[in-house]
Motif scaffolding. Structure first.
Motif, PDB file in Angstrom:
ATOM      1  N   ILE A 336      -1.408 -17.835  -3.020  1.00  0.00           N
ATOM      2  CA  ILE A 336      -2.051 -17.343  -1.793  1.00  0.00           C
ATOM      3  C   ILE A 336      -2.050 -15.817  -1.762  1.00  0.00           C
ATOM      4  O   ILE A 336      -1.273 -15.156  -2.471  1.00  0.00           O
ATOM      5  N   SER A 337      -2.947 -15.270  -0.965  1.00  0.00           N
ATOM      6  CA  SER A 337      -2.901 -13.845  -0.659  1.00  0.00           C
ATOM      7  C   SER A 337      -3.349 -13.669   0.779  1.00  0.00           C
ATOM      8  O   SER A 337      -4.418 -14.153   1.155  1.00  0.00           O
ATOM      9  N   VAL A 338      -2.528 -13.027   1.582  1.00  0.00           N
ATOM     10  CA  VAL A 338      -2.962 -12.768   2.959  1.00  0.00           C
ATOM     11  C   VAL A 338      -3.874 -11.550   2.968  1.00  0.00           C
ATOM     12  O   VAL A 338      -4.660 -11.362   3.886  1.00  0.00           O
ATOM     13  N   LYS A 339      -3.755 -10.754   1.914  1.00  0.00           N
ATOM     14  CA  LYS A 339      -4.591  -9.539   1.834  1.00  0.00           C
ATOM     15  C   LYS A 339      -6.054  -9.941   1.618  1.00  0.00           C
ATOM     16  O   LYS A 339      -6.939  -9.443   2.305  1.00  0.00           O
ATOM     17  N   ASP A 340      -6.275 -10.858   0.675  1.00  0.00           N
ATOM     18  CA  ASP A 340      -7.658 -11.241   0.333  1.00  0.00           C
ATOM     19  C   ASP A 340      -8.016 -12.652   0.795  1.00  0.00           C
ATOM     20  O   ASP A 340      -9.015 -13.203   0.337  1.00  0.00           O
ATOM     21  N   ASN A 341      -7.226 -13.219   1.669  1.00  0.00           N
ATOM     22  CA  ASN A 341      -7.444 -14.588   2.159  1.00  0.00           C
ATOM     23  C   ASN A 341      -7.696 -15.580   1.021  1.00  0.00           C
ATOM     24  O   ASN A 341      -8.735 -16.229   0.949  1.00  0.00           O
ATOM     25  N   ILE A 342      -6.731 -15.672   0.126  1.00  0.00           N
ATOM     26  CA  ILE A 342      -6.831 -16.652  -0.969  1.00  0.00           C
ATOM     27  C   ILE A 342      -5.862 -17.807  -0.688  1.00  0.00           C
ATOM     28  O   ILE A 342      -4.710 -17.577  -0.320  1.00  0.00           O
ATOM     29  N   GLY A 343      -6.343 -19.030  -0.869  1.00  0.00           N
ATOM     30  CA  GLY A 343      -5.474 -20.216  -0.915  1.00  0.00           C
ATOM     31  C   GLY A 343      -4.779 -20.628   0.367  1.00  0.00           C
ATOM     32  O   GLY A 343      -3.985 -21.574   0.359  1.00  0.00           O
ATOM     33  N   ILE A 344      -5.079 -19.970   1.480  1.00  0.00           N
ATOM     34  CA  ILE A 344      -4.291 -20.292   2.685  1.00  0.00           C
ATOM     35  C   ILE A 344      -4.752 -21.600   3.324  1.00  0.00           C
ATOM     36  O   ILE A 344      -3.934 -22.383   3.806  1.00  0.00           O
ATOM     37  N   ASP A 345      -6.062 -21.858   3.256  1.00  0.00           N
ATOM     38  CA  ASP A 345      -6.549 -23.141   3.784  1.00  0.00           C
ATOM     39  C   ASP A 345      -5.926 -24.296   3.014  1.00  0.00           C
ATOM     40  O   ASP A 345      -5.509 -25.296   3.602  1.00  0.00           O
ATOM     41  N   LYS A 346      -5.858 -24.139   1.681  1.00  0.00           N
ATOM     42  CA  LYS A 346      -5.285 -25.206   0.857  1.00  0.00           C
ATOM     43  C   LYS A 346      -3.816 -25.420   1.215  1.00  0.00           C
ATOM     44  O   LYS A 346      -3.337 -26.554   1.273  1.00  0.00           O
ATOM     45  N   LEU A 347      -3.114 -24.325   1.441  1.00  0.00           N
ATOM     46  CA  LEU A 347      -1.703 -24.421   1.814  1.00  0.00           C
ATOM     47  C   LEU A 347      -1.564 -25.166   3.140  1.00  0.00           C
ATOM     48  O   LEU A 347      -0.727 -26.064   3.287  1.00  0.00           O
ATOM     49  N   THR A 348      -2.408 -24.787   4.102  1.00  0.00           N
ATOM     50  CA  THR A 348      -2.353 -25.460   5.407  1.00  0.00           C
ATOM     51  C   THR A 348      -2.648 -26.954   5.237  1.00  0.00           C
ATOM     52  O   THR A 348      -1.984 -27.793   5.856  1.00  0.00           O
ATOM     53  N   ASN A 349      -3.626 -27.267   4.384  1.00  0.00           N
ATOM     54  CA  ASN A 349      -3.937 -28.684   4.152  1.00  0.00           C
ATOM     55  C   ASN A 349      -2.741 -29.437   3.583  1.00  0.00           C
ATOM     56  O   ASN A 349      -2.482 -30.578   3.960  1.00  0.00           O
ATOM     57  N   ALA A 350      -2.021 -28.786   2.660  1.00  0.00           N
ATOM     58  CA  ALA A 350      -0.858 -29.447   2.054  1.00  0.00           C
ATOM     59  C   ALA A 350       0.195 -29.716   3.126  1.00  0.00           C
ATOM     60  O   ALA A 350       0.835 -30.772   3.151  1.00  0.00           O
ATOM     61  N   ILE A 351       0.368 -28.755   4.031  1.00  0.00           N
ATOM     62  CA  ILE A 351       1.347 -28.935   5.118  1.00  0.00           C
ATOM     63  C   ILE A 351       0.922 -30.106   6.003  1.00  0.00           C
ATOM     64  O   ILE A 351       1.705 -31.009   6.288  1.00  0.00           O
ATOM     65  N   VAL A 352      -0.344 -30.099   6.409  1.00  0.00           N
ATOM     66  CA  VAL A 352      -0.825 -31.151   7.305  1.00  0.00           C
ATOM     67  C   VAL A 352      -0.724 -32.511   6.624  1.00  0.00           C
ATOM     68  O   VAL A 352      -0.308 -33.496   7.249  1.00  0.00           O
ATOM     69  N   SER A 353      -1.058 -32.576   5.322  1.00  0.00           N
ATOM     70  CA  SER A 353      -1.031 -33.907   4.710  1.00  0.00           C
ATOM     71  C   SER A 353       0.408 -34.408   4.592  1.00  0.00           C
ATOM     72  O   SER A 353       0.657 -35.613   4.708  1.00  0.00           O
ATOM     73  N   HIS A 354       1.371 -33.488   4.408  1.00  0.00           N
ATOM     74  CA  HIS A 354       2.760 -33.970   4.426  1.00  0.00           C
ATOM     75  C   HIS A 354       3.148 -34.466   5.819  1.00  0.00           C
ATOM     76  O   HIS A 354       3.778 -35.518   5.956  1.00  0.00           O
ATOM     77  N   LEU A 355       2.758 -33.726   6.854  1.00  0.00           N
ATOM     78  CA  LEU A 355       3.093 -34.156   8.219  1.00  0.00           C
ATOM     79  C   LEU A 355       2.475 -35.524   8.500  1.00  0.00           C
ATOM     80  O   LEU A 355       3.100 -36.391   9.114  1.00  0.00           O
ATOM     81  N   LYS A 356       1.245 -35.716   8.013  1.00  0.00           N
ATOM     82  CA  LYS A 356       0.593 -37.020   8.212  1.00  0.00           C
ATOM     83  C   LYS A 356       1.384 -38.122   7.510  1.00  0.00           C
ATOM     84  O   LYS A 356       1.511 -39.227   8.024  1.00  0.00           O
ATOM     85  N   SER A 357       1.910 -37.799   6.327  1.00  0.00           N
ATOM     86  CA  SER A 357       2.617 -38.826   5.556  1.00  0.00           C
ATOM     87  C   SER A 357       3.919 -39.256   6.241  1.00  0.00           C
ATOM     88  O   SER A 357       4.462 -40.315   5.949  1.00  0.00           O
ATOM     89  N   LEU A 358       4.418 -38.424   7.150  1.00  0.00           N
ATOM     90  CA  LEU A 358       5.655 -38.775   7.858  1.00  0.00           C
ATOM     91  C   LEU A 358       5.405 -39.799   8.963  1.00  0.00           C
ATOM     92  O   LEU A 358       6.336 -40.445   9.453  1.00  0.00           O
ATOM     93  N   ALA A 359       4.129 -39.933   9.346  1.00  0.00           N
ATOM     94  CA  ALA A 359       3.819 -40.764  10.515  1.00  0.00           C
ATOM     95  C   ALA A 359       4.159 -42.224  10.251  1.00  0.00           C
ATOM     96  O   ALA A 359       3.810 -42.769   9.215  1.00  0.00           O
ATOM     97  N   PRO A 360       4.858 -42.869  11.172  1.00  0.00           N
ATOM     98  CA  PRO A 360       5.176 -44.285  11.012  1.00  0.00           C
ATOM     99  C   PRO A 360       3.928 -45.128  11.178  1.00  0.00           C
ATOM    100  O   PRO A 360       2.946 -44.686  11.762  1.00  0.00           O
TER     101      PRO A 360
END
Ligand SMILES: Nc1nc2c(ncn2[C@@H]2O[C@H](COP(=O)(O)OP(=O)(O)OP(=O)(O)O)[C@@H](O)[C@H]2O)c(=O)[nH]1
Ligand SMILES: [Mg+2]
Length: 432
Positions: A336-360
């Motif tokens: 990721i780079s916050v300077k050039d906005n690289i990879g942050i959407d993908k990172l957020t997606n990875a976080i969300v998909s893990h949170l989804k996987s926790l759902a009973p």
């Protein structure tokens, strides 16, 4: 019981406010405000007046006769113009009438509970529903309000009562043994309830997080860009960023909504060996916070992602920062780079998909300490009864099952202690 009244809308200025009156003397309202009585459940426009025949408002009035109402009592709703002066005039008049008073917090819902319109878990679901701010909070509280917990609890209760009835028979005819087949069914049912309760406990952590937020902690060496990332994600300068190593010392919390998941994102001090006492404390706090987290983001601006200090077994996501300068081709690492906005959407997606996987898989989630404690005590009692032979000690099994029945019952309704009721309903907003 007093007739109670309160504004059911927010105290802010608004076009219309609804004043709700509930109780056995609600029908006196036409006389009190000098308007012609209205048809049940029909909205009627009426001019309402004070005792000196001065007009107060031209209001829409709806009369809901009990017991099929939200409180189980007669209710009148006055849809008045949103002026605080009008509201005050109505309050003044009503408060002067005998056995009329302003409602306490949650008192309308408390009456709904006392009149059997809602059980306790539904009332709690309703409170959470009003407080809900994210999509998932809405979903869970709505299903609780609709009775998801109630039906789970009732099914446990039915099973326990069946077990108790068999035991009573066994105790009454004490010289007989339980038929083999019945004993097997008995034990099977006990194990099934136990397993179901244990599962519910497992998911209760998820439920608790949906209420209070999942904990995500950013961990890394000093200067790798932790604070820059938290600022970028929250779109504000929540944390100080400098090119000095060791800038962040305290935990900085940012509350966010990740696609419907409430999250508490924590920025922490960079982890390193240091002589500075303040920084040392910061590093300790960072590690402590990481241990309590649902996800740890490990940030690095080089190839070092090893943190033997981190004992937690929770999900870890490896993030290579400053990828505008250099990309790390390693698999499983987010550049990721916050300077050039690289990879942050993908990172957020990875976080969300893990949170989804926790759902009973089930939507009956026990989110409150009150429920969790009752389930824990039930599990304890069920475990205890398994230590004894049914045929030799049916009384012990029966005693334990009674404890379970009482604990389960307390979750939905069978509570006679006023204090507990007050505790539950006092967290409601006024007018509910
Ligand atoms: N080129 C580049 N520089 C970055 C990027 N992200 C952060 N930086 C710089 O890296 C330096 C450190 O950033 P911080 O966000 O303060 O790092 P930190 O990990 O919070 O540091 P500590 O609080 O000291 O642990 C700053 O000068 C940032 O401008 C990036 O994506 N690209
Ligand atoms: Mg920092």
């Amino acid at each position: 019981m007093d007739t109670i009244f309160s504004s059911a809308s927010s105290p802010q200025k608004s076009a219309i406010k609804i004043i709700r009156v509930s109780g056995s003397e609600t029908k006196k309202l036409p006389k009190i405000f000098s308007f012609k009585p209205t048809q049940p459940r029909v909205a009627s426009l009426r001019k309402i007046y004070d005792q000196n025949n001065n007009i107060i408002d031209n209001a829409l009035i709806i009369f809901f006769p009990g017991p099929n109402t939200v409180t189980g009592e007669d209710i009148i709703e006055l849809h008045i113009h949103g002026s605080s002066v009008i509201e005050k005039k109505i309050y003044n008049i009503l408060s002067r009438i005998k056995r009329f008073r302003i409602a306490d917090r949650g008192e309308f819902t408390k009456r709904a509970f006392l009149n059997g319109i809602l059980d306790l878990t539904q009332a709690e679901g309703l409170n959470d529903l009003i407080d809900s701010e994210t999509e998932n909070q809405f979903k869970i509280s709505m299903s609780q309000y609709e009775g998801a917990l109630s039906s789970k609890i009732y099914s446990w209760r039915e099973e326990v009562i069946w077990l108790l009835s068999k035991l009573e028979a066994l105790i009454d005819f004490s010289d007989e043994e339980l038929p083999m087949e019945l004993e097997q069914t008995f034990n099977f049912k006990v194990l099934k309830i136990l397993e179901d309760m244990k599962n519910s406990l497992k998911y209760s952590r998820y439920g608790e997080r949906i209420r209070n937020g999942f904990i995500i902690t950013l961990v890394g060496r000093p200067n790798v860009g932790k604070s820059s990332l938290i600022n970028y994600l929250s779109d504000r300068r929540a944390s100080i960023v400098t090119d000095e190593a060791g800038t962040t010392r305290d935990i900085i919390e940012v509350i966010m909504d990740f696609e419907g998941f409430p999250v508490v994102l924590n920025d922490t001090a960079g982890i390193r060996k240091t002589k500075s006492e303040v920084e040392k404390i910061g590093v300790e706090k960072a590690l402590e916070k990481a241990e309590l987290s649902d996800i740890i983001l490990i940030l690095s601006d080089n190839e070092d992602f090893a943190y033997p200090e981190l004992k937690s077994t929770c999900k870890k996501i490896l993030v290579h920062t400053k990828s505008d300068l250099k990309i790390l081709p390693n698999k499983g690492i987010h550049n990721i780079s916050v300077k050039d906005n690289i990879g942050i959407d993908k990172l957020t997606n990875a976080i969300v998909s893990h949170l989804k996987s926790l759902a009973p898989k089930q939507d009956a989630l026990f989110t409150r300490k009150r429920h969790i404690e009752a389930i824990k005590r039930s599990i304890y009692a069920l475990n205890d009864m398994q230590k004894f032979d049914l045929n030799i000690n049916p009384e012990i099994a029966s005693e334990n099952l009674r404890i379970v029945a009482k604990e389960i019952g307390s979750m939905t309704n069978i509570i006679d202690v006023d204090e507990i009721l007050d505790d539950i309903f006092s967290s409601f907003c006024i007018g509910k």
